[in-house]
Design an enzyme around this catalytic site. Structure first.
Site, short mmCIF file in Angstrom:
data_model
loop_
_atom_site.label_atom_id
_atom_site.label_comp_id
_atom_site.label_asym_id
_atom_site.label_seq_id
_atom_site.Cartn_x
_atom_site.Cartn_y
_atom_site.Cartn_z
N ALA A 18 9.65 54.25 31.32
CA ALA A 18 9.95 53.78 32.68
C ALA A 18 8.80 53.98 33.69
O ALA A 18 8.53 53.11 34.52
CB ALA A 18 11.21 54.48 33.18
N CYS A 125 13.51 60.59 22.33
CA CYS A 125 12.67 59.45 22.74
C CYS A 125 11.27 59.93 23.13
O CYS A 125 10.85 61.02 22.73
CB CYS A 125 13.29 58.62 23.85
SG CYS A 125 12.48 57.00 23.98
N ASP A 194 15.57 56.43 32.53
CA ASP A 194 15.22 55.07 32.95
C ASP A 194 15.88 54.75 34.28
O ASP A 194 15.39 53.91 35.05
CB ASP A 194 15.64 54.05 31.90
CG ASP A 194 14.64 54.03 30.77
OD1 ASP A 194 14.74 54.88 29.87
OD2 ASP A 194 13.71 53.21 30.83
N ASN A 204 19.26 56.55 29.78
CA ASN A 204 18.03 56.83 29.03
C ASN A 204 18.19 56.26 27.62
O ASN A 204 19.23 55.69 27.28
CB ASN A 204 17.77 58.34 29.01
CG ASN A 204 16.38 58.70 28.51
OD1 ASN A 204 15.38 58.12 28.97
ND2 ASN A 204 16.28 59.62 27.58
C1 RUB Z 1 11.86 54.94 26.94
C2 RUB Z 1 12.82 55.99 27.42
C3 RUB Z 1 12.24 57.14 28.19
C4 RUB Z 1 12.32 56.82 29.70
C5 RUB Z 1 11.52 57.83 30.51
O1 RUB Z 1 12.50 53.82 26.40
O2 RUB Z 1 14.02 55.88 27.28
O3 RUB Z 1 12.96 58.31 27.93
O4 RUB Z 1 11.80 55.54 29.95
O5 RUB Z 1 10.17 57.73 30.15
P1 RUB Z 1 11.60 52.59 25.85
P2 RUB Z 1 8.99 58.20 31.11
O6 RUB Z 1 10.73 53.12 24.78
O7 RUB Z 1 12.60 51.61 25.36
O8 RUB Z 1 10.82 52.07 27.04
O9 RUB Z 1 9.25 59.64 31.41
O10 RUB Z 1 7.75 58.00 30.27
O11 RUB Z 1 9.01 57.36 32.33
#
Ligand code: RUB
Length: 330
Positions: A18, A125, A194, A204
């Site tokens: 995100a 993730c 997200d 998320n």
């Molecule tokens: C990524 C996901 C992450 C969040 C937060 O999903 O769920 O946990 O986006 O990420 P995808 P960040 O791989 O489908 O994009 O902390 O890097 O913003």
């Protein structure tokens, strides 16, 4: 990179997560603004709005994306000349990117304080900001160990274990379904977000709610690391966060699926963890209980409760540039 290329990369998940999506969109709008041949403000605005819509349409769930686009586009309708509008976009894009990076650093600092020496952390993730908390705890000399999930179907867990390995952190790689088997060995769960809704629910990566549910049952604290631009203002109006459902081919090849005409693959990319399974949300302004999400939306995003209908900041209910005060992110 320009909006068309950035949009393709976001859709294809070459740019993902995100926070990264949001920064890439801001960067793309800046490039578009700088390069635009438009001579008239109306033409310039139309071109920028097309680019903004293209970017926002790429992935529906991460609210950081429309929030970032909204912040960069704010005030464009008040500019009297193309030059003024262009400068505004460039300035706000730079400010957003800088504040986003600063937010990750702040959250790492705050989040690391919740990790104790000797802790075992579970993460799901690949979240830049969740990993920043873990890496900061390690950097500050705490002996820690991590359980990282595989994250079917795209296996973002592989990026996570590579990062943890490179940081020299002892890591156990497990399949998603092994979470409950190991949850009693875990002291704290740290994940990213997200989107955070007004009632403190966290959207998320698919599987997060199962992880949080297991943790809750085992009395293991769940910490969500989320910059304030991941909070979703429109949920105040009752709007739901759309959950992206991706192609079946990510789960099962079309060749195999064709042999089973009665089978349908469902592939939601995200799920919703209710506030009751979350102990703390760490933002760049400090930690809050999930029930305080409304305050973040009011205080730091500055969105009005009244209706608004697009991402460009033009409509009633969005107070223009003053409402999205990027300085508040510092
Ligand atoms: C990524 C996901 C992450 C969040 C937060 O999903 O769920 O946990 O986006 O990420 P995808 P960040 O791989 O489908 O994009 O902390 O890097 O913003």
């Amino acid at each position: 990179m320009f909006p068309t290329e950035t949009a393709e990369k976001i859709k294809g998940m070459e740019i993902r997560g995100a926070g990264r999506i949001a920064r890439a969109a801001a960067e793309a709008l800046k490039h578009q603004a700088r390069d635009s041949p438009a001579q008239l403000t109306a033409a310039f605005t139309a071109e920028m709005e097309r680019a903004a819509s293209l970017l926002v349409a790429t992935r529906p769930t991460a609210v950081s994306l429309p929030n970032a686009v909204h912040m960069v586009m704010a005030g464009i309708h008040r500019a009297k000349t193309v030059e003024e509008a262009r400068e505004g976009i460039v300035q706000r894009a730079d400010a957003f990117i800088q504040s986003s990076q600063h937010a990750v650093e702040k959250i790492a600092e705050f989040g690391a304080r919740h990790i104790r020496d000797g802790d075992t952390i579970l993460t799901h993730c690949n979240s830049e900001v969740a990993l920043a908390c873990i890496i900061e705890a390690h950097r500050s000399g705490k002996e820690i160990e991590v359980f990282a999930t595989e994250v079917r179907p795209i296996n973002q867990g592989l990026i996570t274990i590579r990062t943890l390995n490179d940081a020299g952190i002892r890591t156990n790689f497990i399949v998603d379904s092994a979470v409950r088997s190991f949850i009693n060995d875990v002291d704290i769960v740290i994940v990213g977000a997200d989107a955070v809704t007004v009632n403190g629910a966290v959207v998320n990566k698919i599987g997060t709610s199962q992880v949080a549910h297991s943790a809750h049952e085992a009395r293991v604290n769940v910490l969500v690391a989320a910059e304030t631009y991941k909070f979703a203002p429109r949920t105040i109006l009752g709007e739901l966060i759309p959950i992206e459902e991706r192609a079946s081919g990510e789960v099962l090849s079309d060749e195999v699926l064709r042999t089973m005409p009665h089978v349908t693959v469902r592939n939601p990319a995200f799920d919703v963890t209710p506030a009751e399974f979350i102990d703390l949300i760490v933002t760049e302004h400090g930690a809050i209980p999930p029930q305080m999400a409304y305050v973040i939306i009011r205080e730091y995003l500055g969105w009005d409760i009244t209706e608004f209908d697009d991402v460009t900041g033009r409509t009633a209910g969005f107070n223009g540039e003053d409402a999205v005060n990027i300085d508040k992110f510092f």
